[in-house]
Design an enzyme around this catalytic site. Structure first.
Site, PDB file in Angstrom:
ATOM      1  N   GLU A 430       0.812  -1.223   0.000  1.00 47.52           N
ATOM      2  CA  GLU A 430       0.000   0.000   0.000  1.00 47.52           C
ATOM      3  C   GLU A 430       0.843   1.270   0.000  1.00 47.52           C
ATOM      4  OE1 GLU A 430      -2.478  -0.152   3.513  1.00 47.52           O
ATOM      5  OE2 GLU A 430      -0.917  -1.154   4.663  1.00 47.52           O
ATOM      6  N   CYS A 501      -7.327  -6.163  -1.681  1.00 46.10           N
ATOM      7  CA  CYS A 501      -8.341  -6.090  -0.630  1.00 46.10           C
ATOM      8  C   CYS A 501      -8.891  -4.675  -0.474  1.00 46.10           C
ATOM      9  CB  CYS A 501      -7.791  -6.590   0.713  1.00 46.10           C
ATOM     10  SG  CYS A 501      -6.464  -5.585   1.397  1.00 46.10           S
TER      11      CYS A 501
END
Length: 552
Positions: A430, A501
């Site tokens: 991320e 996700c």
């Protein structure tokens, strides 16, 4: 007819009475009691109300997570009537000649401090339970609704915005939809709405007036439109949209039990993102094939103090058991940035999104990390649990996390406590740093999972929580998509699997791009599982290309 608009952040049409969220009082003011007997009566009534609430929570918890998980609330209910605690309240009331709220709050603080000072770790941990019980009694004295919703019937919940700690406390069975003055598509309210599969509107601003409380509103979570007292034409339009919504739901139900395979036989795992044990029901209802992200921080946000190893173990065990052997990926504590918890006593930062958060807190506070890892590994004996570390930017961080895992496993082995030695270890991708060193990181772990919300934020230098950035926060940006491709290539080159996700995983427009990249898993809100499955089953993977990566 009254109409106004915000930003639609969770699709669907709903109608119901508008109810504004009731925030718990943040400060207890001491006042002189005009009638002590009256204050005593108020305390007694609030205690009985609290016992009823706690027993109801215990029943609900027993139904959803089993007897062991319900014991906490039953213990809290017993403590409400504890002789020493009741005597302390009465003594404070009489000695201080004060109001009931102050007496209960002071007695709770005294008892919590007494337990916290004990040498026995178990007894010291009960301080948090005592504070929670006292807070419940005070809220009932002040007329603050349990869970923030002052209604016995399902409603449209309105608020300025909701903090993560507030969303986790909501009685979700009472919510038909959300209208928020603030917030954005990436706010926790929006994420909760998508998990629940109900309409939500953020950014309504001052158009959402307090005077609309108790009036019936119609909301459209696709267009962002809110309507009160609709005219006949508008009413018919909304009813028609609601009818189509129900028809689509029935059509999607035919996808249950179908494999997540493309027409040319490429399989992709469709998992779900959840934030609580309660959310597992939505996963099962929507036929999710696993859990790709369990946001464990919500256990901390729902607590008045650090959740104990036993409390965490019971939650993780319940989720793993309910999923019946399907993979459950649990992300370790991810607080900081927009998720603040008072009892962590984090230093105020100018830019918390770039500060002490997520894995940085865990590595700086190893005892907190150790408690969670022990609970996770203990729960791994009851299902297919995988552990995922957030906000990774360096190889040394991963190695430190793995060392912590090895230490915990050695402890459990020495204590004769069962755990799964083959528990998978993964990391969140991320940050741009994790993209650039993805090849090195992949050699250390079993899987990658891309958090596209934060990856977009850090890649584009756009605050994911801001409702004002609009088109500048663009998850479709070529830089973001190229980062995904780089991560996928690094994962597969090193023989590990990769999933997404973040919210982008349910973007049907990008599904061909994800298939072309070779994404192995997409983890989405439970309500998105069946539409995503339908799209996968209509796709031909070998014809998908990476045209979305081109600059447009």
């Amino acid at each position: 007819m009254i109409t106004f608009k915000g930003s639609g952040v969770s699709k669907g049409v709903a109608s119901g009475k508008v109810c504004f969220y009731q925030h718990p009082a943040s400060e207890i003011v001491k006042t002189a009691a005009a009638d002590l007997e009256y204050e005593k009566m108020r305390i007694h009534d609030a205690q009985m109300q609290t016992i009823d609430q706690l027993n109801a929570l215990a029943d609900k918890c027993r139904e959803e997570a089993g007897d062991e998980a319900a014991v906490l609330f039953e213990t809290h209910a017993m403590f409400v009537e504890d002789d020493d605690f009741v005597e302390c309240i009465q003594t404070t009331l009489e000695d201080e000649q004060c109001n009931a709220e102050y007496a209960v709050s002071e007695a709770g603080a005294q008892f919590a401090a007494m337990f916290a000072a004990m040498d026995d770790a178990y007894m010291a941990a009960r301080a948090a339970d005592i504070r929670d019980v006292a807070k419940r009694i005070v809220n009932n004295l002040m007329g603050v609704a349990d869970g923030g919703i002052a209604s016995e019937e399902p409603i449209i919940l309105a608020a300025d915005d909701l903090a993560p700690s507030e969303t986790v406390q909501l009685d979700k069975s009472k919510i038909l939809g959300f209208i928020m003055r603030g917030g954005s598509g990436n706010s926790h309210t929006a994420i909760l709405a998508r998990t629940m599969g109900i309409p939500a509107i953020c950014g309504a601003g001052d158009a959402l007036k307090d005077e609309y409380a108790d009036r019936v509103a119609y909301i459209d979570g696709e267009t962002g439109q809110v309507v009160l007292d609709p005219d006949e034409m508008t009413y018919q339009m909304l009813q028609e949209k609601f009818k189509k919504q129900q028809e689509m739901k029935e059509l999607m139900d035919t996808m249950k039990g179908q494999p997540d395979d493309t027409l040319d036989g490429v399989h992709i795992n469709v998992y779900c993102n959840i934030g609580s044990v309660e959310d597992v029901e939505a996963v099962l209802t929507n036929d999710g094939q696993g859990i790709g992200l369990f946001r464990s921080e919500f256990l901390y946000l729902a607590s008045e103090d650090y959740p104990t190893e036993e409390e965490q173990f019971e939650a993780y065990k319940a989720v793993a058991s309910k999923m019946g052997g399907k993979r459950v990926i649990i992300r370790t504590l991810d607080i900081g940035a927009d998720k603040q918890i008072d009892y962590f006593d984090l230093t105020k930062e100018e830019n918390p999104a770039l500060g002490l958060r997520a894995i940085r807190i865990c590595l700086n506070r190893p005892e907190i990390f150790r408690t969670q890892l022990r609970a996770l590994y203990r729960a791994s004996a009851f299902g297919k649990i995988a552990i995922m570390f957030p906000m990774i930017t360096s190889v040394w961080e991963v190695k430190e996390c793995k060392r912590a895992c090895q230490k915990v496993m050695a402890e459990l082995k020495a204590e004769g406590i069962p755990y799964n030695e083959e528990t998978e270890i993964g990391i969140m991708i991320e940050t741009p740093a994790s993209i650039f060193i993805a090849n090195d990181l992949a050699k250390e772990v079993d899987f990658f999972s891309v958090g596209t919300n934060d990856l977009t934020q850090y890649t584009l230098a756009c605050d994911r929580q801001s409702n004002d950035l609009g088109k500048f926060f663009d998850p479709h940006h070529p830089a973001v998509l190229r980062a995904l491709k780089m991560a996928a290539d690094a994962a597969h080159a090193n023989g590990i699997w990769i999933g997404i996700c973040g919210e982008l995983g349910s973007d049907l427009e990008l599904l061909p791009t994800f298939l072309a990249m070779g994404m192995d898993e997409l983890s989405v809100s439970p309500s998105k599982v069946l539409p995503l499955r339908a799209a996968i089953r209509q796709s031909i993977a070998k014809t998908c290309d990476l045209s979305k990566l081109e600059i447009v």
